[in-house]
Scaffold this motif. Sequence first.
Motif, PDB file in Angstrom:
ATOM      1  N   ASN A 178      67.326 -55.446 -55.472  1.00  0.00           N
ATOM      2  CA  ASN A 178      67.393 -56.860 -55.060  1.00  0.00           C
ATOM      3  C   ASN A 178      68.408 -57.677 -55.576  1.00  0.00           C
ATOM      4  OD1 ASN A 178      63.851 -56.801 -55.475  1.00  0.00           O
ATOM      5  ND2 ASN A 178      65.095 -56.407 -53.624  1.00  0.00           N
ATOM      6  N   LEU A 179      68.945 -57.255 -57.020  1.00  0.00           N
ATOM      7  CA  LEU A 179      70.178 -57.719 -57.435  1.00  0.00           C
ATOM      8  C   LEU A 179      71.524 -57.709 -56.705  1.00  0.00           C
ATOM      9  CD1 LEU A 179      69.691 -57.133 -61.276  1.00  0.00           C
ATOM     10  CD2 LEU A 179      69.370 -59.386 -60.066  1.00  0.00           C
ATOM     11  N   ILE A 180      71.665 -56.617 -56.083  1.00  0.00           N
ATOM     12  CA  ILE A 180      72.811 -56.246 -55.085  1.00  0.00           C
ATOM     13  C   ILE A 180      72.471 -57.236 -53.804  1.00  0.00           C
ATOM     14  CG2 ILE A 180      74.008 -54.608 -53.694  1.00  0.00           C
ATOM     15  CD1 ILE A 180      74.389 -54.309 -57.016  1.00  0.00           C
ATOM     16  N   GLY A 181      71.427 -57.281 -53.499  1.00  0.00           N
ATOM     17  CA  GLY A 181      71.125 -58.124 -52.256  1.00  0.00           C
ATOM     18  C   GLY A 181      71.376 -59.584 -52.516  1.00  0.00           C
ATOM     19  N   PHE A 182      71.065 -60.065 -53.630  1.00  0.00           N
ATOM     20  CA  PHE A 182      71.229 -61.470 -53.932  1.00  0.00           C
ATOM     21  C   PHE A 182      72.743 -61.617 -54.434  1.00  0.00           C
ATOM     22  CE2 PHE A 182      66.642 -61.374 -56.061  1.00  0.00           C
ATOM     23  CZ  PHE A 182      66.203 -61.329 -54.882  1.00  0.00           C
ATOM     24  N   LEU A 183      73.210 -60.713 -54.929  1.00  0.00           N
ATOM     25  CA  LEU A 183      74.906 -60.896 -55.053  1.00  0.00           C
ATOM     26  C   LEU A 183      75.446 -61.083 -53.789  1.00  0.00           C
ATOM     27  CD1 LEU A 183      77.169 -61.050 -57.458  1.00  0.00           C
ATOM     28  CD2 LEU A 183      77.166 -58.576 -57.197  1.00  0.00           C
ATOM     29  N   LEU A 184      75.142 -60.236 -52.942  1.00  0.00           N
ATOM     30  CA  LEU A 184      75.942 -60.356 -51.579  1.00  0.00           C
ATOM     31  C   LEU A 184      75.506 -61.721 -50.900  1.00  0.00           C
ATOM     32  CD1 LEU A 184      75.198 -56.581 -50.076  1.00  0.00           C
ATOM     33  CD2 LEU A 184      77.027 -57.522 -51.107  1.00  0.00           C
ATOM     34  N   SER A 185      74.432 -61.954 -51.172  1.00  0.00           N
ATOM     35  CA  SER A 185      73.908 -63.232 -50.585  1.00  0.00           C
ATOM     36  C   SER A 185      75.044 -64.387 -51.299  1.00  0.00           C
ATOM     37  CB  SER A 185      72.460 -63.874 -50.669  1.00  0.00           C
ATOM     38  OG  SER A 185      72.083 -62.667 -49.616  1.00  0.00           O
ATOM     39  N   LEU A 186      75.116 -64.269 -52.469  1.00  0.00           N
ATOM     40  CA  LEU A 186      75.870 -65.435 -53.223  1.00  0.00           C
ATOM     41  C   LEU A 186      77.314 -65.392 -52.697  1.00  0.00           C
ATOM     42  CD1 LEU A 186      75.854 -67.807 -55.242  1.00  0.00           C
ATOM     43  CD2 LEU A 186      76.051 -65.968 -57.064  1.00  0.00           C
ATOM     44  N   ILE A 187      77.802 -64.127 -52.822  1.00  0.00           N
ATOM     45  CA  ILE A 187      79.043 -64.283 -52.200  1.00  0.00           C
ATOM     46  C   ILE A 187      79.406 -64.617 -50.976  1.00  0.00           C
ATOM     47  CG2 ILE A 187      81.014 -62.472 -52.042  1.00  0.00           C
ATOM     48  CD1 ILE A 187      80.032 -60.849 -54.145  1.00  0.00           C
ATOM     49  N   GLU A 188      78.363 -64.343 -50.084  1.00  0.00           N
ATOM     50  CA  GLU A 188      78.473 -64.792 -48.717  1.00  0.00           C
ATOM     51  C   GLU A 188      78.487 -66.383 -48.623  1.00  0.00           C
ATOM     52  OE1 GLU A 188      77.361 -61.661 -45.478  1.00  0.00           O
ATOM     53  OE2 GLU A 188      75.493 -62.796 -46.259  1.00  0.00           O
ATOM     54  N   PHE A 189      77.622 -66.900 -49.428  1.00  0.00           N
ATOM     55  CA  PHE A 189      77.630 -68.288 -49.577  1.00  0.00           C
ATOM     56  C   PHE A 189      79.018 -68.728 -49.965  1.00  0.00           C
ATOM     57  CE2 PHE A 189      76.812 -72.056 -52.257  1.00  0.00           C
ATOM     58  CZ  PHE A 189      76.002 -72.689 -51.380  1.00  0.00           C
ATOM     59  N   ILE A 190      79.510 -68.403 -51.113  1.00  0.00           N
ATOM     60  CA  ILE A 190      80.765 -68.789 -51.482  1.00  0.00           C
ATOM     61  C   ILE A 190      81.996 -68.510 -50.677  1.00  0.00           C
ATOM     62  CG2 ILE A 190      82.605 -68.707 -53.402  1.00  0.00           C
ATOM     63  CD1 ILE A 190      80.207 -67.848 -55.206  1.00  0.00           C
ATOM     64  N   LEU A 191      81.942 -67.408 -49.826  1.00  0.00           N
ATOM     65  CA  LEU A 191      82.879 -67.398 -49.006  1.00  0.00           C
ATOM     66  C   LEU A 191      82.886 -68.279 -47.722  1.00  0.00           C
ATOM     67  CD1 LEU A 191      83.124 -63.535 -48.942  1.00  0.00           C
ATOM     68  CD2 LEU A 191      84.846 -64.938 -49.994  1.00  0.00           C
ATOM     69  N   ILE A 192      81.661 -68.403 -47.297  1.00  0.00           N
ATOM     70  CA  ILE A 192      81.346 -69.254 -46.191  1.00  0.00           C
ATOM     71  C   ILE A 192      82.027 -70.883 -46.409  1.00  0.00           C
ATOM     72  CG2 ILE A 192      79.670 -70.311 -44.582  1.00  0.00           C
ATOM     73  CD1 ILE A 192      78.346 -67.713 -44.426  1.00  0.00           C
ATOM     74  N   PHE A 193      81.495 -71.121 -47.673  1.00  0.00           N
ATOM     75  CA  PHE A 193      81.849 -72.493 -48.163  1.00  0.00           C
ATOM     76  C   PHE A 193      83.436 -72.697 -48.040  1.00  0.00           C
ATOM     77  CE2 PHE A 193      83.097 -75.603 -51.234  1.00  0.00           C
ATOM     78  CZ  PHE A 193      82.332 -76.482 -51.030  1.00  0.00           C
ATOM     79  N   GLY A 194      84.153 -71.653 -48.616  1.00  0.00           N
ATOM     80  CA  GLY A 194      85.564 -71.474 -48.780  1.00  0.00           C
ATOM     81  C   GLY A 194      86.029 -71.584 -47.371  1.00  0.00           C
ATOM     82  N   VAL A 195      85.719 -70.842 -46.310  1.00  0.00           N
ATOM     83  CA  VAL A 195      86.275 -70.665 -45.033  1.00  0.00           C
ATOM     84  C   VAL A 195      86.107 -72.137 -44.126  1.00  0.00           C
ATOM     85  CG1 VAL A 195      85.941 -69.726 -42.799  1.00  0.00           C
ATOM     86  CG2 VAL A 195      86.034 -68.101 -44.788  1.00  0.00           C
ATOM     87  N   LEU A 196      85.016 -72.860 -44.423  1.00  0.00           N
ATOM     88  CA  LEU A 196      84.753 -73.809 -43.779  1.00  0.00           C
ATOM     89  C   LEU A 196      85.603 -75.156 -44.427  1.00  0.00           C
ATOM     90  CD1 LEU A 196      80.896 -73.868 -43.080  1.00  0.00           C
ATOM     91  CD2 LEU A 196      82.890 -73.551 -41.533  1.00  0.00           C
ATOM     92  N   ALA A 197      85.526 -75.114 -45.704  1.00  0.00           N
ATOM     93  CA  ALA A 197      86.430 -76.033 -46.405  1.00  0.00           C
ATOM     94  C   ALA A 197      87.962 -75.777 -45.930  1.00  0.00           C
ATOM     95  CB  ALA A 197      86.450 -75.956 -47.822  1.00  0.00           C
ATOM     96  N   PHE A 198      88.476 -74.713 -45.681  1.00  0.00           N
ATOM     97  CA  PHE A 198      89.751 -74.532 -45.550  1.00  0.00           C
ATOM     98  C   PHE A 198      89.997 -74.545 -43.827  1.00  0.00           C
ATOM     99  CE2 PHE A 198      93.040 -71.426 -44.052  1.00  0.00           C
ATOM    100  CZ  PHE A 198      94.209 -71.984 -44.786  1.00  0.00           C
TER     101      PHE A 198
END
Length: 571
Positions: free
Chosen positions: A427-447
């Motif tokens: 679950n920690l790996i899954g949570f980490l992947l979800s958090l990384i996707e959250f940050i990447l999507i935020f950065g992609v939309l901001a850019f």
Amino acid sequence: MAGLTDTPGKPPNPPWTSAQSRAQFAALAQLRWCIFRNAFRRKGGVGELIARILIFPVLALIAIFPILGAGFGAYLLVSTDRLAMLSSITWGVFLLWQLVVLNISAPGLSFDINTIIRFPLSFPRYLTARLFFGLLSAANVIGTLALIAADIGIGVAKPSLVPWATLTLFVFSLANIFFTRMAITWVERWLSTRRASEIFTALIIFGSLGFQYINLNFNPAFQNGHVNKSPILIKIFNRLRPVAELLPPGLAATSIVSSAQARHFDAIASLLGLATFGCIFLAIYAYRMHREFRGENLSQVSHQPAATRIPPSQRISGLQSATAQSTRGPLSLSPTLSACLHKELIYLRRNTNQLYGFIAPVFMVFLFANRIGASGVGGSLIFPASVAYSLLGVSILSYNGLGMDGPGVQFYFISPTRFRDVFLAKNLIGFLLSLIEFILIFGVLAFGARTPPPLIAVATFCWLLFTTFTNGAIGNLRSLSAPKKINLSKINRAQTSQLSAIIALGVVLACFAIGFATVLFCQHLGQPWLMIPILLAFAIAALIFYIRVLNRLDAIALNHREAIAEELCKT
């Protein structure tokens, strides 16, 4: 097997008869039917039956459009005397065939078909059994129906072409069947080594993402007033067309077109060339099957490197380091949890579906970011919708947490390892992947589009916590009650049961509906800031639920140990 009993008064080893061969094939057909029927009598079989009933209309609806398209397309091309474009139909059916092979997995069986080698079976009968055992796969059914529809369309437009078109498309369907069997068996042979599996994973990811990029940037339907780049594709197509005409889809179209134009020699030559390709595909497939018939094992275990002997000094130093790790600080991870995390990272690197489910959503958001920013559609809901979309690829795989462990799950029961630690690492790996996707999507939309408002970003993060904890708890329960073995050396295999996939989709959609209802409620009150405390309360409740489920996993695993071992330890 049927027909192998000795009959009094006959020699002990009488010659093999065709009746015995028919009895063997009938026994295999009955075995396949019994496996399909009895699968719904097992624990959880009713749920799987319901899942198939729900999924089948969706798949049928998806498949009906290319089938009807092949029929109407062939009718229009023949009726309007545009026979030169008939190759687009045959190439479309060929690509559809391969696409279905990669995306729609065959239902899992309770035994390996290779086990029939132990019976008195000659290689020709073994090869025939292997060919016919999976004849009713989704790819074969959909591809054959598309060719039948194309044949009907040709017959309606020009009835005189029906005999030759039927013969040509029949040979073409056999060539497609032999090609898919040949490709699958040889890819599985290459995937039997870990290095080849990792290379194939990279090729699948880059190939799929590259296709999405080309479709979005070169498809005229997505241009919306931008510069039309389709002439580039037309130039590439014209360059490749002479080569494409010499391949099976091109030969099938050429044979039908030549017959319509009364060029019978060209029609027969193209048909013979198509049949030659089919024979070559069958011969290569037979060579692969002959190696397996002689006992070749494609398991990755057979390709493990030789064990190295560890000097006594290194053993002592390793023991001392392990002892030092046991006296860990209050904030450090336990050795068991650290080992499980390291194992899950290795699984992540080798699992094509998990990597694709992680990368593809972010890549799609990146492709559409500029268009979203230019159109101004969606407003502040683009960011939470993108995050919810990204969860679909990661969350479904958490519903089969033990699938990658396979037979190794036995060590969890015989070692002093708690299932709580095992699933916490997953679950920690899954949570980490979800958090990384959250940050990447935020950065992609901001850019590429516009920066999401801080209020929406914080509320989306609270919703993400609520969804991941809920999904993790339910996924852990489904992983123990309905495990499914994942074999990375086999392609086109589903990584979760169909019912688990439907439950995962339902959980994400339900959580999204709760979040959307919260947004509407706060906007109705005129207090948008209330979204954060409400969604945070949902996240805390989901965390409590997740912890309670996590603490009960050892007892649940013990109660389901027979079913877990039966599913994950089968060959």
